[in-house]
Design an enzyme around this catalytic site. Structure first.
Site, PDB file in Angstrom:
ATOM      1  NE  ARG A  99      -4.047  -1.938   2.204  1.00  0.00           N
ATOM      2  CZ  ARG A  99      -4.009  -3.219   2.547  1.00  0.00           C
ATOM      3  NH1 ARG A  99      -2.899  -3.709   3.097  1.00  0.00           N
ATOM      4  NH2 ARG A  99      -5.048  -4.012   2.362  1.00  0.00           N
TER       5      ARG A  99
ATOM      6  CE  LYS B 237      -8.593  -1.859   4.610  1.00  0.00           C
ATOM      7  NZ  LYS B 237      -9.022  -1.821   3.176  1.00  0.00           N
TER       8      LYS B 237
ATOM      9  CG  HIS C 106      -4.945   3.503  -3.043  1.00  0.00           C
ATOM     10  ND1 HIS C 106      -4.671   2.905  -1.825  1.00  0.00           N
ATOM     11  CD2 HIS C 106      -4.960   4.831  -2.808  1.00  0.00           C
ATOM     12  CE1 HIS C 106      -4.537   3.843  -0.903  1.00  0.00           C
ATOM     13  NE2 HIS C 106      -4.702   5.013  -1.471  1.00  0.00           N
TER      14      HIS C 106
ATOM     15  NE  ARG D  75      -2.881  -3.619  -1.557  1.00  0.00           N
ATOM     16  CZ  ARG D  75      -2.412  -4.573  -0.746  1.00  0.00           C
ATOM     17  NH1 ARG D  75      -1.101  -4.744  -0.618  1.00  0.00           N
ATOM     18  NH2 ARG D  75      -3.217  -5.346  -0.055  1.00  0.00           N
TER      19      ARG D  75
ATOM     20  CG  HIS E 128      -6.103  -9.327   0.009  1.00  0.00           C
ATOM     21  ND1 HIS E 128      -6.374  -9.504  -1.325  1.00  0.00           N
ATOM     22  CD2 HIS E 128      -5.843  -7.997   0.162  1.00  0.00           C
ATOM     23  CE1 HIS E 128      -6.289  -8.344  -1.953  1.00  0.00           C
ATOM     24  NE2 HIS E 128      -5.962  -7.422  -1.076  1.00  0.00           N
TER      25      HIS E 128
ATOM     26  CE1 TYR F 250       0.073 -26.332   4.663  1.00  0.00           C
ATOM     27  CE2 TYR F 250      -0.971 -24.877   3.057  1.00  0.00           C
ATOM     28  CZ  TYR F 250      -0.189 -25.988   3.355  1.00  0.00           C
ATOM     29  OH  TYR F 250       0.316 -26.736   2.332  1.00  0.00           O
TER      30      TYR F 250
END
Length: 288
Positions: free
Chosen positions: A131, A158, A220, A223, A246, A256
């Protein structure tokens, strides 16, 4: 606001709002601020074509007053009565850049007359698909150049979870050179006016405007572009999502992912950095 001190989570947003908010209400005691001047501030911001800034200002101001009420500095939140007076701020989905556009963008930054900090910050953002604020506010103690990793602490993420990012060879080389210039500072990219503060992400947007990219590309969108192109390159969606930090709703799967995908992401992001260099070279070759 006199008497309104304390360490709270809104400092960053307050810094962003000082110019727009404090000139009109900054000298008032927090208890004396009413809905009328708040509405005036937000309405003027929308009218000058910045609905997203107005929405962020509304959320930030409301958070400040909520804290003021909770700590007995104010009796109510003056944002609440006018919260629905502004038009809804519709989210605009960012369009992914083509490989040719990515190459031209990075090539334009390589050849602009801005300071090296803006260029290096843009490069770091693309190498890592970070970001804009994560790149602009990066601190030296987050990096281990020997192990080629960047550990972004939870408070700067975030999702409020530490994010471990593998560094490609190009990023390590750039950071080693940059360390000789700003390594004695806290931030990789010190601010222009305050060298103890980080570079503002707004500097990237200003450079884009000067270079003619304003409207065609937003930081932005980096990404979105990276995710789209990495999927085209055949990398697993799980590894791409892990690189973008995310959130994974399943806690077992999340653990994992963190343990498994770092090595895969290291290979993926080196290939990504190599592609970025290739796309830049292709654009430069066409210009000759």
């Amino acid at each position: 606001m006199p008497g309104f001190n304390g360490d709270f989570h809104f400092k960053k947003a307050l810094d962003m709002l000082v110019r727009g908010v404090f000139p009109s209400i900054g000298k008032l005691p927090v208890r004396d601020i009413t809905p009328a001047p708040v509405l005036d501030i937000l309405t003027k911001t929308v009218k000058r074509g910045a609905p997203t800034v107005a929405a962020e200002a509304k959320r930030t101001l409301s958070g400040i007053f909520e804290l003021a009420v909770a700590t007995l500095r104010a009796d109510n939140d003056p944002v609440w009565p006018v919260r629905k007076a502004l038009p809804a701020n519709k989210t605009q989905h960012k369009t992914a850049l083509t490989t040719a556009q990515i190459g031209k963008l990075l090539n334009d930054f390589d050849n602009h007359r801005y300071g090296y900090q803006v260029n290096f910050c843009m490069q770091l953002m693309w190498w890592k698909l970070a970001r804009p604020s994560a790149a602009a506010e990066a601190e030296w103690d987050e990096f281990d150049l020997e192990k080629a990793v960047w550990r972004i602490p939870a408070q700067r993420m975030k999702a409020r979870k530490e994010h471990v990012v593998p560094l490609p060879r190009q990023a390590v080389e750039m950071l080693k050179g940059l360390h000789a210039i700003t390594g004695n500072r806290k931030h990789l990219f010190p601010g222009r006016d305050d060298r103890n503060a980080p570079l503002s992400a707004a500097s990237l947007r200003q450079a884009l405007k000067v270079l003619g990219w304003s409207g065609a590309y937003s930081p932005h969108a980096t990404r979105t572009s990276g995710s789209t192109r990495l999927n085209e390159m055949g990398y697993r969606p799980d590894a791409i999502e892990a690189q973008l930090a995310h959130a994974e709703p399943n806690s077992v799967r999340r653990t994992y992912n963190h343990a498994t995908y770092l090595d895969e992401r290291r290979v993926m992001m080196q290939a990504w950095a190599d592609k970025l260099e290739l796309w830049k070279q292709e654009v430069a070759g066409e210009a000759c």
